[in-house]
Design a protein around this motif. Structure first.
Motif, PDB file in Angstrom:
ATOM      1  N   GLN A 147       0.833  -1.208   0.000  1.00 13.86           N
ATOM      2  CA  GLN A 147       0.000   0.000   0.000  1.00 13.86           C
ATOM      3  C   GLN A 147       0.860   1.247   0.000  1.00 13.86           C
ATOM      4  O   GLN A 147       0.562   2.219  -0.702  1.00 13.86           O
ATOM      5  N   ARG A 148       1.948   1.223   0.772  1.00 12.73           N
ATOM      6  CA  ARG A 148       2.853   2.375   0.799  1.00 12.73           C
ATOM      7  C   ARG A 148       3.500   2.584  -0.572  1.00 12.73           C
ATOM      8  O   ARG A 148       3.576   3.711  -1.060  1.00 12.73           O
ATOM      9  N   GLU A 202       0.886   3.969  -3.074  1.00 12.03           N
ATOM     10  CA  GLU A 202       0.616   5.392  -2.858  1.00 12.03           C
ATOM     11  C   GLU A 202       1.767   6.253  -3.366  1.00 12.03           C
ATOM     12  O   GLU A 202       1.561   7.287  -4.005  1.00 12.03           O
ATOM     13  N   ARG A 203       2.995   5.814  -3.100  1.00 11.92           N
ATOM     14  CA  ARG A 203       4.164   6.570  -3.565  1.00 11.92           C
ATOM     15  C   ARG A 203       4.205   6.620  -5.094  1.00 11.92           C
ATOM     16  O   ARG A 203       4.444   7.677  -5.691  1.00 11.92           O
ATOM     17  N   HIS A 208       1.540   9.042  -6.428  1.00 15.56           N
ATOM     18  CA  HIS A 208       1.951  10.446  -6.318  1.00 15.56           C
ATOM     19  C   HIS A 208       3.012  10.811  -7.347  1.00 15.56           C
ATOM     20  O   HIS A 208       2.954  11.883  -7.967  1.00 15.56           O
ATOM     21  N   THR A 252      -1.663   1.320  -9.936  1.00 12.58           N
ATOM     22  CA  THR A 252      -1.743   1.208  -8.473  1.00 12.58           C
ATOM     23  C   THR A 252      -3.015   0.590  -7.931  1.00 12.58           C
ATOM     24  O   THR A 252      -3.000   0.087  -6.805  1.00 12.58           O
TER      25      THR A 252
END
Length: 97
Positions: free
Chosen positions: A16-17, A20-21, A24, A62
């Protein structure tokens, strides 16, 4: 429920991290490139098109739970049996009174 029709539908926390990265990074890259291109050709619509394309790409990269997002599963502690407490019956409570 970890699968739907045999397809895994979960991500771990590290996945998940990472998702998200990546989201972005893709959005910001396409936004900056779109702004520069739109400024160069003096057409704001081109900026919006590039940002929209980046949004679609970011969603495709994602949102699905690709295997890259399931590399660090949590190690759950096994359930331990608790010793059961002695239970009092209704008849034993009546005798104490």
């Amino acid at each position: 429920m970890d699968t739907v029709m045999g397809i895994p539908v979960h991500m771990d926390y590290e996945g998940q991290r990472l998702a998200e990265r990546l989201f972005h990074i893709i959005i910001l890259s396409f936004g900056a490139a779109g702004w520069l291109y739109g400024y160069h050709v003096q057409d704001f619509f081109k900026t919006i098109l590039m940002l929209g394309g980046g949004s679609v790409l970011a969603c495709l990269v994602t949102l699905p739970p690709w295997p890259i997002y399931r590399r660090s599963p949590l190690k759950w502690v096994p359930v331990q049996e608790q010793p059961s407490a002695p239970t009092e019956t209704v008849s034993s409570k009546k005798k104490k009174k």
